[in-house]
Scaffold this motif. Structure first.
Motif, short mmCIF file in Angstrom:
data_model
loop_
_atom_site.label_atom_id
_atom_site.label_comp_id
_atom_site.label_asym_id
_atom_site.label_seq_id
_atom_site.Cartn_x
_atom_site.Cartn_y
_atom_site.Cartn_z
N LEU A 1 -10.31 8.18 2.36
CA LEU A 1 -10.06 7.27 3.48
C LEU A 1 -9.20 8.00 4.50
O LEU A 1 -8.07 8.40 4.19
CB LEU A 1 -9.37 6.00 2.98
N ILE B 1 -11.81 4.37 9.71
CA ILE B 1 -11.55 3.08 10.34
C ILE B 1 -11.45 3.30 11.84
O ILE B 1 -10.72 4.18 12.30
CB ILE B 1 -10.22 2.47 9.83
N LEU C 1 -8.35 -3.75 7.13
CA LEU C 1 -8.25 -2.83 5.99
C LEU C 1 -8.52 -3.55 4.68
O LEU C 1 -9.20 -3.01 3.79
CB LEU C 1 -6.88 -2.16 5.98
N CYS D 1 -6.20 8.14 0.39
CA CYS D 1 -5.92 8.08 1.82
C CYS D 1 -5.23 9.38 2.24
O CYS D 1 -4.19 9.75 1.69
CB CYS D 1 -5.04 6.88 2.16
N LEU E 1 -2.80 4.53 9.95
CA LEU E 1 -3.58 4.03 8.83
C LEU E 1 -2.69 3.75 7.63
O LEU E 1 -2.81 2.68 7.00
CB LEU E 1 -4.66 5.05 8.46
N LEU F 1 -2.10 0.08 5.87
CA LEU F 1 -2.28 -0.18 4.44
C LEU F 1 -1.02 -0.78 3.82
O LEU F 1 -1.09 -1.71 3.01
CB LEU F 1 -2.65 1.12 3.72
#
Length: 249
Positions: free
Chosen positions: A76, A114, A162, A180, A186, A190
């Motif tokens: 990710l 994303i 997310l 990740c 990001l 999270l």
């Protein structure tokens, strides 16, 4: 590669043995994958120098980075990070692919990204590789890109982006574990949605001394800081390698 383990049980340890099977899938919650995150930072908290993260980590950090990639069903990464770092298809080494296959994983993990705006850096090598699989989660309507890579577009219309993305990864793709690799927005997102289970951090013996480079997290602060439990500490050539369990605030 040999490291010095400082905690627990001090002594030499081999990275291939230490990181050969973290058992991530078995610890996945019912409705989403188990999420680990991996960063390298200078001692004063910067995760990039001259816009790139690669100059912070040494060969020990690169080894941990590659070994963690053998453990997760999927990677990710934010669109800003894949653009800045010029991502290509992950895991090209045959021995690391073999490690994944021995764990019952696909030899090359899909890369999940994303984008709230719908913009994708289609010029990077990742999208030009016909063997790459990219899963894109967004709140915007995006036209399917005309690129060599396989690109799956998934629009999340309801609820936090997310959380919705990870739930869809679990239900639609059977993804049980995610690594990740950044970036700061990001990771912060999270954390705000309570989705980080473990954090791996390389602390390099470097000082950036200020400048515009980002820290590991950015954006709005958490209302209550997430708490970390130290799992182990390794050392090699002055760098520290930390593994923490994360408890949401």
């Amino acid at each position: 590669m040999q490291f010095n383990r400082l905690l627990p049980d001090p002594g030499p340890v081999d990275s291939a043995e230490l990181l050969h099977d973290l058992g991530l899938a078995a610890r996945a919650p019912v409705d989403r994958p188990f999420v680990i995150s991996n960063f390298a930072a200078t001692l004063d908290g910067r995760i990039a120098l001259d816009g790139r993260s690669g100059s912070i980590g040494d060969d020990g950090d690169h080894e941990v980075f590659r070994r963690l990639r053998t453990q997760a069903d999927a990677l990710l990464v934010g669109t800003g990070t894949i653009e800045q770092e010029g991502y290509s298809r992950p895991i090209r080494r045959a021995d690391l692919r073999a490690v994944r296959e021995a764990l019952g994983l696909n030899p090359v993990p899909p890369l999940v990204t994303i984008t709230r705006s719908g913009r994708l850096p289609l010029e990077i090598p990742l999208f030009g590789d016909p063997e790459a699989h990219v899963i894109v989660y967004t709140t915007a309507a995006i036209e399917p890109p005309r690129v060599a890579a396989r690109v799956d577009l998934q629009q999340i219309d309801d609820g936090p982006l997310l959380t919705g993305a990870l739930r869809h990864l679990r239900s639609a793709y059977g993804v049980r574990s995610v690594l990740c690799e950044g970036g700061p927005l990001l990771l912060s997102g999270l954390l705000h949605e309570g989705l980080v289970d473990e954090l791996f951090l390389t602390v390099a013996p470097l000082l950036a001394g200020g400048g515009p480079e980002p820290p590991m997290t950015s954006g709005a602060p958490l209302s209550v800081p997430a708490r970390l439990e130290l799992r182990w500490v390794l050392e090699r050539n002055g760098s520290l390698y930390l593994r923490h369990s994360v408890t949401p605030g």
